[in-house]
Every structure is written in structure tokens, then in C-alpha cells.
Write a protein that holds these residues in place. Structure first.
Motif, PDB file in Angstrom:
ATOM      1  N   MET A   1       0.849  -1.188   0.000  1.00 34.77           N
ATOM      2  CA  MET A   1       0.000   0.000   0.000  1.00 34.77           C
ATOM      3  C   MET A   1       0.886   1.240   0.000  1.00 34.77           C
ATOM      4  O   MET A   1       1.702   1.412   0.884  1.00 34.77           O
ATOM      5  CB  MET A   1      -0.887   0.029   1.245  1.00 34.77           C
ATOM      6  CG  MET A   1      -1.803  -1.176   1.391  1.00 34.77           C
ATOM      7  SD  MET A   1      -2.791  -1.059   2.891  1.00 34.77           S
ATOM      8  CE  MET A   1      -3.614  -2.639   2.863  1.00 34.77           C
ATOM      9  N   ALA A   2       0.709   2.117  -1.005  1.00 36.70           N
ATOM     10  CA  ALA A   2       1.571   3.288  -1.078  1.00 36.70           C
ATOM     11  C   ALA A   2       0.811   4.484  -1.608  1.00 36.70           C
ATOM     12  O   ALA A   2      -0.048   4.357  -2.475  1.00 36.70           O
ATOM     13  CB  ALA A   2       2.771   3.011  -1.991  1.00 36.70           C
ATOM     14  N   LEU A   3       1.135   5.656  -1.068  1.00 40.38           N
ATOM     15  CA  LEU A   3       0.556   6.906  -1.529  1.00 40.38           C
ATOM     16  C   LEU A   3       1.676   7.894  -1.788  1.00 40.38           C
ATOM     17  O   LEU A   3       2.609   8.005  -1.007  1.00 40.38           O
ATOM     18  CB  LEU A   3      -0.388   7.499  -0.468  1.00 40.38           C
ATOM     19  CG  LEU A   3      -1.696   6.777  -0.214  1.00 40.38           C
ATOM     20  CD1 LEU A   3      -2.344   7.338   1.038  1.00 40.38           C
ATOM     21  CD2 LEU A   3      -2.638   6.925  -1.384  1.00 40.38           C
ATOM     22  N   MET A   4       1.584   8.613  -2.896  1.00 38.58           N
ATOM     23  CA  MET A   4       2.516   9.704  -3.116  1.00 38.58           C
ATOM     24  C   MET A   4       2.104  10.854  -2.218  1.00 38.58           C
ATOM     25  O   MET A   4       0.917  11.144  -2.074  1.00 38.58           O
ATOM     26  CB  MET A   4       2.467  10.141  -4.590  1.00 38.58           C
ATOM     27  CG  MET A   4       3.371  11.336  -4.897  1.00 38.58           C
ATOM     28  SD  MET A   4       3.361  11.769  -6.639  1.00 38.58           S
ATOM     29  CE  MET A   4       4.333  10.437  -7.320  1.00 38.58           C
ATOM     30  N   HIS A   5       3.078  11.510  -1.618  1.00 39.71           N
ATOM     31  CA  HIS A   5       2.759  12.607  -0.716  1.00 39.71           C
ATOM     32  C   HIS A   5       2.238  13.807  -1.491  1.00 39.71           C
ATOM     33  O   HIS A   5       2.945  14.407  -2.274  1.00 39.71           O
ATOM     34  CB  HIS A   5       3.968  13.030   0.102  1.00 39.71           C
ATOM     35  CG  HIS A   5       3.653  14.156   1.039  1.00 39.71           C
ATOM     36  ND1 HIS A   5       2.899  13.966   2.161  1.00 39.71           N
ATOM     37  CD2 HIS A   5       3.943  15.475   0.976  1.00 39.71           C
ATOM     38  CE1 HIS A   5       2.758  15.132   2.785  1.00 39.71           C
ATOM     39  NE2 HIS A   5       3.380  16.064   2.071  1.00 39.71           N
ATOM     40  N   ALA A  17      -6.522   6.331   6.620  1.00 40.83           N
ATOM     41  CA  ALA A  17      -7.357   5.147   6.448  1.00 40.83           C
ATOM     42  C   ALA A  17      -6.502   3.906   6.209  1.00 40.83           C
ATOM     43  O   ALA A  17      -6.800   2.817   6.715  1.00 40.83           O
ATOM     44  CB  ALA A  17      -8.328   5.352   5.287  1.00 40.83           C
ATOM     45  N   LEU A  18      -5.405   4.049   5.454  1.00 38.28           N
ATOM     46  CA  LEU A  18      -4.491   2.925   5.230  1.00 38.28           C
ATOM     47  C   LEU A  18      -3.876   2.457   6.549  1.00 38.28           C
ATOM     48  O   LEU A  18      -3.726   1.245   6.776  1.00 38.28           O
ATOM     49  CB  LEU A  18      -3.383   3.323   4.250  1.00 38.28           C
ATOM     50  CG  LEU A  18      -3.755   3.378   2.771  1.00 38.28           C
ATOM     51  CD1 LEU A  18      -2.586   3.917   1.955  1.00 38.28           C
ATOM     52  CD2 LEU A  18      -4.188   2.018   2.256  1.00 38.28           C
ATOM     53  N   ALA A 213      -1.575   7.960  -6.501  1.00 39.57           N
ATOM     54  CA  ALA A 213      -1.214   6.874  -5.596  1.00 39.57           C
ATOM     55  C   ALA A 213       0.070   6.224  -6.079  1.00 39.57           C
ATOM     56  O   ALA A 213       0.148   5.775  -7.221  1.00 39.57           O
ATOM     57  CB  ALA A 213      -2.330   5.843  -5.523  1.00 39.57           C
ATOM     58  N   GLY A 214       1.069   6.184  -5.200  1.00 43.66           N
ATOM     59  CA  GLY A 214       2.337   5.594  -5.594  1.00 43.66           C
ATOM     60  C   GLY A 214       2.943   6.338  -6.766  1.00 43.66           C
ATOM     61  O   GLY A 214       2.992   7.563  -6.777  1.00 43.66           O
ATOM     62  N   ALA A 215       3.371   5.615  -7.789  1.00 48.08           N
ATOM     63  CA  ALA A 215       3.951   6.242  -8.974  1.00 48.08           C
ATOM     64  C   ALA A 215       2.895   6.535 -10.031  1.00 48.08           C
ATOM     65  O   ALA A 215       3.199   7.053 -11.106  1.00 48.08           O
ATOM     66  CB  ALA A 215       5.035   5.330  -9.558  1.00 48.08           C
ATOM     67  N   LEU A 247      -9.031   7.412  -3.993  1.00 49.89           N
ATOM     68  CA  LEU A 247      -7.588   7.337  -3.772  1.00 49.89           C
ATOM     69  C   LEU A 247      -7.228   6.087  -2.983  1.00 49.89           C
ATOM     70  O   LEU A 247      -6.237   5.408  -3.278  1.00 49.89           O
ATOM     71  CB  LEU A 247      -7.139   8.596  -3.020  1.00 49.89           C
ATOM     72  CG  LEU A 247      -5.650   8.765  -2.732  1.00 49.89           C
ATOM     73  CD1 LEU A 247      -4.827   8.613  -3.993  1.00 49.89           C
ATOM     74  CD2 LEU A 247      -5.398  10.121  -2.099  1.00 49.89           C
ATOM     75  N   LEU A 248      -8.044   5.759  -2.006  1.00 49.63           N
ATOM     76  CA  LEU A 248      -7.786   4.580  -1.186  1.00 49.63           C
ATOM     77  C   LEU A 248      -7.873   3.303  -2.016  1.00 49.63           C
ATOM     78  O   LEU A 248      -7.026   2.404  -1.911  1.00 49.63           O
ATOM     79  CB  LEU A 248      -8.792   4.525  -0.018  1.00 49.63           C
ATOM     80  CG  LEU A 248      -8.621   3.406   0.988  1.00 49.63           C
ATOM     81  CD1 LEU A 248      -7.253   3.462   1.645  1.00 49.63           C
ATOM     82  CD2 LEU A 248      -9.720   3.509   2.068  1.00 49.63           C
ATOM     83  N   SER A 249      -8.890   3.202  -2.873  1.00 49.82           N
ATOM     84  CA  SER A 249      -9.045   2.015  -3.731  1.00 49.82           C
ATOM     85  C   SER A 249      -7.829   1.840  -4.635  1.00 49.82           C
ATOM     86  O   SER A 249      -7.344   0.727  -4.834  1.00 49.82           O
ATOM     87  CB  SER A 249     -10.310   2.144  -4.578  1.00 49.82           C
ATOM     88  OG  SER A 249     -11.472   2.162  -3.782  1.00 49.82           O
ATOM     89  N   LEU A 250      -7.333   2.944  -5.189  1.00 56.46           N
ATOM     90  CA  LEU A 250      -6.181   2.874  -6.090  1.00 56.46           C
ATOM     91  C   LEU A 250      -4.891   2.530  -5.366  1.00 56.46           C
ATOM     92  O   LEU A 250      -3.968   1.963  -5.931  1.00 56.46           O
ATOM     93  CB  LEU A 250      -6.010   4.210  -6.819  1.00 56.46           C
ATOM     94  CG  LEU A 250      -7.139   4.591  -7.764  1.00 56.46           C
ATOM     95  CD1 LEU A 250      -6.924   6.003  -8.305  1.00 56.46           C
ATOM     96  CD2 LEU A 250      -7.251   3.609  -8.924  1.00 56.46           C
ATOM     97  N   ALA A 251      -4.824   2.890  -4.075  1.00 53.67           N
ATOM     98  CA  ALA A 251      -3.602   2.680  -3.301  1.00 53.67           C
ATOM     99  C   ALA A 251      -3.487   1.263  -2.738  1.00 53.67           C
ATOM    100  O   ALA A 251      -2.395   0.834  -2.368  1.00 53.67           O
ATOM    101  CB  ALA A 251      -3.517   3.684  -2.159  1.00 53.67           C
ATOM    102  N   LEU A 252      -4.595   0.546  -2.648  1.00 51.87           N
ATOM    103  CA  LEU A 252      -4.567  -0.787  -2.031  1.00 51.87           C
ATOM    104  C   LEU A 252      -3.841  -1.803  -2.931  1.00 51.87           C
ATOM    105  O   LEU A 252      -3.920  -1.732  -4.131  1.00 51.87           O
ATOM    106  CB  LEU A 252      -6.003  -1.253  -1.778  1.00 51.87           C
ATOM    107  CG  LEU A 252      -6.724  -0.522  -0.632  1.00 51.87           C
ATOM    108  CD1 LEU A 252      -8.188  -0.898  -0.594  1.00 51.87           C
ATOM    109  CD2 LEU A 252      -6.057  -0.828   0.695  1.00 51.87           C
TER     110      LEU A 252
END
Length: 252
Positions: A1-5, A17-18, A213-215, A247-252
Motif C-alpha cells: 500500500m503506497a501513496l505519493m505525498h 485510512a491505510l 497513488a504511488g507512482a 484514492l484509497l481504492s487505487l492505493a490498495l
């Protein structure tokens, strides 16, 4: 699970939420809210709001004794089998709900392999989609979607995109100067929606907010007929407030 800041409210909500979901996953038999708050480092009020959102989205469930456990949606999205279909169905459900609550057509777009792609959208008789009279891939300079995606790239990637797609004048409002466009993209605050005020098509206005999300670079957008242009900023703000589940769905 990753999110770009990205310093946006949806980013912060999805990030928190993550953390909650990771805590829940560590307790297959279920965890009480107090324990989750300690593990995730969140105050009880914030945790309550996040759990409410996560339960509504199907990511967590509450057992009879009040403990929180992993929900069916999370299990499907993190499964090795059928994840792509589950993600598409989940995003479509979210878009449909957003369309109804915002009262406008809603879109998810991604920047993939150097191109702008509208991957999913939700429209209806009272919320018409934009008429794609010019391919979205070659009109990023004129659309809210395209400008939002380009704004999330670095300077060299923006210039590379513009070198491959001529900035045609689509309406009298279209920006055709690469210097002007690059300047505006450089100064675009990530917390402010990107607007298209009849730059792509006469009779249509649009707004877009980032969901990176991520890259993966993406955005969530809304469109309205020009006679409802007075609703655009409010619709964009509502979109931004409700972007966290996407965003959460894409990051999972």
C-alpha cells in the motif's frame, strides 16, 4: 500500500485510512476501536470518522462484540485473483454515487505510457458526459483532466508530452502557448481544482482534482453544461471532499 505525498485533504484521509486498515489486518479475530486508535496513532474522533467511511465502503466490518475486522471489499481488492475486476467495479460504484451526490458527470483519468486516458466515468440523462469531439489524448492542454495530470508531472515530462501533441486551438479560450501553459502548470497548487472554462468545448465547463497513488498519476474530474457553470466550484470542492475513497481504492 503506497501513496505519493500530496498535501491535500483526500491524501491525508486516505493515508490515515491505510494506517487503520493495516492495524485491522494485524488482528484477524478483530480489534476494538481503542486498540486501533493506539496502533494507528489517531485520536478517537478521527478514528470514528475513518471507520464510518471504511465501513460504508466495505473495507471493514464490525462484529457483534464491537470489534473491527476486514471487510469483503478489502478482501477482494487485495486478492491475487480477480483484483482488476473488483477494482473496476468498486470504482464504478463510487463514481455512480459521486455523480448522484454532486449532480454532474464524474470521471477518473490516469496518465499511462505518456498518454492521458479517461479510464472510467459516470454520467446520466441529467448529468451528460463531455462530448469527446477531439481525442482527449491530444487535447491535454485544453481539458481540466489533462492539465491536472500534466501538473503532477515534472517539468521534463510535461515538455515531452507537449512535444508529442500539438497545442491546437479548440475554442477561443484555448491556451496555445506552451510557455504560458507550462507557467500555469508550474504554479498550480495541488489543493486547488484545475478548471476548464470552455477551453476544450464551447458549452461545457470542467474541474479536476489530483488522486495520485504511488507512482501512478491520476485525477478525478467533473463536467457541467455551461448554463450550470455557477455550480462548478462547489461541485469541484465536493469532489475533493469525497476523493479519499477513490484514492484509497487505487492505493490498495
Amino acid at each position: 500500500m503506497a501513496l505519493m505525498h500530496e498535501p491535500t485533504a483526500p491524501y491525508h484521509s486516505a493515508r490515515d485510512a491505510l494506517r487503520v486498515l493495516e492495524s485491522v489486518a494485524r488482528h484477524p479475530a478483530g480489534a476494538p476501536a481503542a486498540g486501533l486508535a493506539r496502533e494507528a496513532g489517531l485520536d478517537p474522533g478521527r478514528l470514528t470518522a475513518l471507520l464510518r467511511m471504511l465501513r460504508r465502503e466495505g473495507y471493514v466490518e464490525q462484529s457483534a462484540d464491537g470489534a473491527w475486522v476486514t471487510g469483503d471489499t478489502l478482501r477482494r481488492l487485495t486478492s491475487a485473483h480477480g483484483r482488476d475486476r473488483a477494482l473496476r467495479e468498486k470504482l464504478q460504484h463510487t463514481l455512480d454515487r459521486l455523480r448522484d451526490s454532486v449532480g454532474a458527470a464524474v470521471y477518473i483519468s490516469r496518465y499511462e505510457d505518456g498518454e492521458v486516458r479517461v479510464t472510467q466515468y459516470a454520467a446520466g440523462p441529467g448529468t451528460p458526459a463531455v462530448n469527446e469531439w477531439v481525442d482527449f489524448r491530444s487535447s491535454a492542454h485544453a481539458t481540466a483532466v489533462g492539465k491536472s495530470l500534466l501538473a503532477q508531472l515534472d517539468h521534463d515530462a510535461r515538455r515531452d508530452h507537449l512535444s508529442r501533441h500539438r497545442m491546437a486551438r479548440l475554442t477561443s479560450r484555448t491556451i496555445t502557448s506552451d510557455r504560458l501553459l507550462l507557467s500555469r502548470l508550474e504554479s498550480q497548487p495541488p489543493t486547488v481544482p484545475v478548471l476548464d472554462l470552455q477551453e476544450y468545448a464551447v458549452g461545457t465547463v470542467c474541474a479536476a482534482v489530483p488522486i495520485t497513488a504511488g507512482a501512478s498519476v491520476g485525477c478525478l474530474a467533473v463536467s457541467l453544461p455551461v448554463e450550470r457553470a455557477h455550480r462548478l466550484r462547489g461541485a469541484a470542492q465536493a469532489l475533493n471532499r469525497h476523493a479519499a475513497p477513490v484514492l484509497l481504492s487505487l492505493a490498495l
